[in-house]
Design an enzyme around this catalytic site. Structure first.
Site, PDB file in Angstrom:
ATOM      1  N   ARG A   1      -9.385   5.188   7.139  1.00  0.00           N
ATOM      2  CA  ARG A   1      -8.039   4.737   6.738  1.00  0.00           C
ATOM      3  C   ARG A   1      -7.036   5.688   7.359  1.00  0.00           C
ATOM      4  O   ARG A   1      -7.144   6.899   7.205  1.00  0.00           O
ATOM      5  CB  ARG A   1      -7.865   4.752   5.217  1.00  0.00           C
ATOM      6  CG  ARG A   1      -6.382   4.677   4.819  1.00  0.00           C
ATOM      7  CD  ARG A   1      -6.110   4.511   3.360  1.00  0.00           C
ATOM      8  NE  ARG A   1      -6.471   3.176   2.915  1.00  0.00           N
ATOM      9  CZ  ARG A   1      -6.006   2.619   1.799  1.00  0.00           C
ATOM     10  NH1 ARG A   1      -5.170   3.266   1.024  1.00  0.00           N
ATOM     11  NH2 ARG A   1      -6.397   1.418   1.453  1.00  0.00           N
TER      12      ARG A   1
ATOM     13  N   GLN B   1      -9.496  -5.807   2.670  1.00  0.00           N
ATOM     14  CA  GLN B   1      -8.691  -6.456   1.626  1.00  0.00           C
ATOM     15  C   GLN B   1      -8.765  -7.985   1.774  1.00  0.00           C
ATOM     16  O   GLN B   1      -8.720  -8.717   0.776  1.00  0.00           O
ATOM     17  CB  GLN B   1      -7.237  -5.975   1.756  1.00  0.00           C
ATOM     18  CG  GLN B   1      -6.271  -6.569   0.752  1.00  0.00           C
ATOM     19  CD  GLN B   1      -6.300  -5.891  -0.604  1.00  0.00           C
ATOM     20  OE1 GLN B   1      -6.269  -4.679  -0.706  1.00  0.00           O
ATOM     21  NE2 GLN B   1      -6.360  -6.677  -1.680  1.00  0.00           N
TER      22      GLN B   1
ATOM     23  N   ASP C   1       3.533  -7.526  -1.350  1.00  0.00           N
ATOM     24  CA  ASP C   1       3.075  -6.149  -1.150  1.00  0.00           C
ATOM     25  C   ASP C   1       4.315  -5.262  -1.274  1.00  0.00           C
ATOM     26  O   ASP C   1       5.444  -5.760  -1.281  1.00  0.00           O
ATOM     27  CB  ASP C   1       2.439  -6.052   0.260  1.00  0.00           C
ATOM     28  CG  ASP C   1       1.912  -4.668   0.603  1.00  0.00           C
ATOM     29  OD1 ASP C   1       1.684  -3.855  -0.318  1.00  0.00           O
ATOM     30  OD2 ASP C   1       1.717  -4.390   1.805  1.00  0.00           O
TER      31      ASP C   1
ATOM     32  N   ARG D   1     -12.380  -5.971  -4.478  1.00  0.00           N
ATOM     33  CA  ARG D   1     -12.441  -5.029  -3.351  1.00  0.00           C
ATOM     34  C   ARG D   1     -13.828  -4.392  -3.273  1.00  0.00           C
ATOM     35  O   ARG D   1     -14.377  -4.208  -2.197  1.00  0.00           O
ATOM     36  CB  ARG D   1     -11.389  -3.916  -3.504  1.00  0.00           C
ATOM     37  CG  ARG D   1      -9.942  -4.360  -3.435  1.00  0.00           C
ATOM     38  CD  ARG D   1      -9.550  -4.956  -2.117  1.00  0.00           C
ATOM     39  NE  ARG D   1      -9.911  -4.128  -0.975  1.00  0.00           N
ATOM     40  CZ  ARG D   1      -9.319  -2.971  -0.639  1.00  0.00           C
ATOM     41  NH1 ARG D   1      -8.304  -2.517  -1.333  1.00  0.00           N
ATOM     42  NH2 ARG D   1      -9.721  -2.285   0.416  1.00  0.00           N
TER      43      ARG D   1
END
Ligand code: CP
Ligand code: NVA
Length: 328
Positions: free
Chosen positions: A106, A136, A229, A315
């Site tokens: 990430r 995701q 988001d 997830r």
């Protein structure tokens, strides 16, 4: 379907069939977990988790999923490794590739995770970059399938900054899976033109569609899914808050937006979300700009249409599926 040895870097790299396979595998592994059926079939393997940005869901999902599959994990936090400071990505990849069977990354640019994959010699999974958030996607589509019973023909509306990781990945995924994707936001926040053209070509093949609109009425009308988001993503400077609030406030997911949608509409958010004043940033924004809630109202977030915690749970099941499929 054989995905062994593949990287999981962005949705563009996967066909509709491969994505559907991963969604179904996630559901299968979820059922095993719920029934208490052991599935530690990857015993003896180890994975490295590189996080150059913070995380709750993605990190915990990788750790729990790896443990359930029988694998060991090493977590490298944003300050706890030599990456980028004393050692290049290519060198890091070649070192970790000698010790681990898979690597999660990430961080910032998509080019970094692509380079890591080029040199690692083991599967690399993208745990979020500025441009994409592929793990995701599997969780989100599993959630839609669980809640609405289908993916094809679903009107999927994304509100907010559609140029960033979530908007990009959702548009590509929805287009491949035959959904009717709508980016409902101010023009400035429409996804990149080239990516829109790619998604439209994919939608043509799948029977889906991709629409960009500034009109909330048109965008949310008869929606099956409304998704949003945060307005400012990790790694973006604090100075952008003011303009984001001004420009994206009309695209806040609130009761009015939901009323335009189908009665059965579900509200989704990758989380974390600013829906109240119970966060440090939420409080700071409140003091500076007077807002009590941002991309989604507390009423919608806590309301009966919200599926955000089922989505968050998924997830873990879907990250497990991605690791299983690429390592088993
Ligand atoms: N949705 C998501 O990626 O959450 P985290 O940032 O907590 O991992
Ligand atoms: N767009 C957000 C997603 C967080 C899961 C970010 O990049 O911060």
């Amino acid at each position: 379907m054989n995905l062994k040895g593949r990287n999981f870097l962005k949705m563009k790299d996967f066909s509709a069939e491969e994505i559907e396979y991963l969604i179904d595998l996630s559901a299968e592994l979820k059922e095993k977990k719920k029934k208490g059926v052991l599935h530690d079939e990857l015993r003896g393997k180890n994975i490295a988790l590189i996080f150059e940005k913070t995380s709750t869901r993605t990190r915990c999902s990788f750790e729990v999923a790896a443990h359930d599959l029988g694998m060991g994990t090493t977590y490298l936090d944003p300050s706890g490794s030599q990456i980028g400071k004393k050692e290049s990505i290519a060198d890091t990849a070649r070192v970790l590739g000698r010790m681990y069977e898979g690597i999660e990354y990430r961080g910032f640019g998509q080019d970094i995770v692509e380079e890591l994959a080029e040199y690692a010699g083991v599967p690399v999974w993208n745990g979020l970059t500025n441009e994409s958030h592929p793990t995701q996607m599997i969780a989100d589509m599993l959630t839609v399938k669980e809640k609405l019973g289908k993916l094809k023909g679903v009107k999927f509306v994304y509100m907010g900054d559609a140029r960033y990781n979530m908007g990009n990945s959702l548009m590509v995924t929805a287009a491949k899976l035959g959904m009717d994707f709508v980016a409902c936001t101010s023009k400035k926040y429409f996804p990149d033109e080239e990516l829109v053209a790619y998604a439209r070509a994919e939608a043509e093949k799948s029977g889906g569609s991709v629409e960009l609109t500034e009109s909330v009425e048109q965008g949310c009308k008869d929606a099956d899914v409304i998704y949003t988001d945060v307005w400012v993503s990790m790694g973006e400077p604090d100075e952008v808050w003011e303009e984001r609030i001004k420009e994206l406030k009309p695209y806040q997911v609130n009761r009015q937006a939901l009323e335009l949608a189908k009665d059965s509409v579900i509200f989704m958010h990758c989380l974390p979300a600013f829906h109240d004043l119970d966060t440090k940033i939420g409080k700071e924004i409140h003091e500076k700009f007077g807002l009590d809630e941002m991309e989604v109202t507390d009423e919608v977030f806590e309301g009966p249409h919200s599926v955000v915690f089922d989505e968050a749970e998924n997830r873990m099941h879907s990250i497990k599926a991605v690791m299983y499929a690429t390592l088993k």
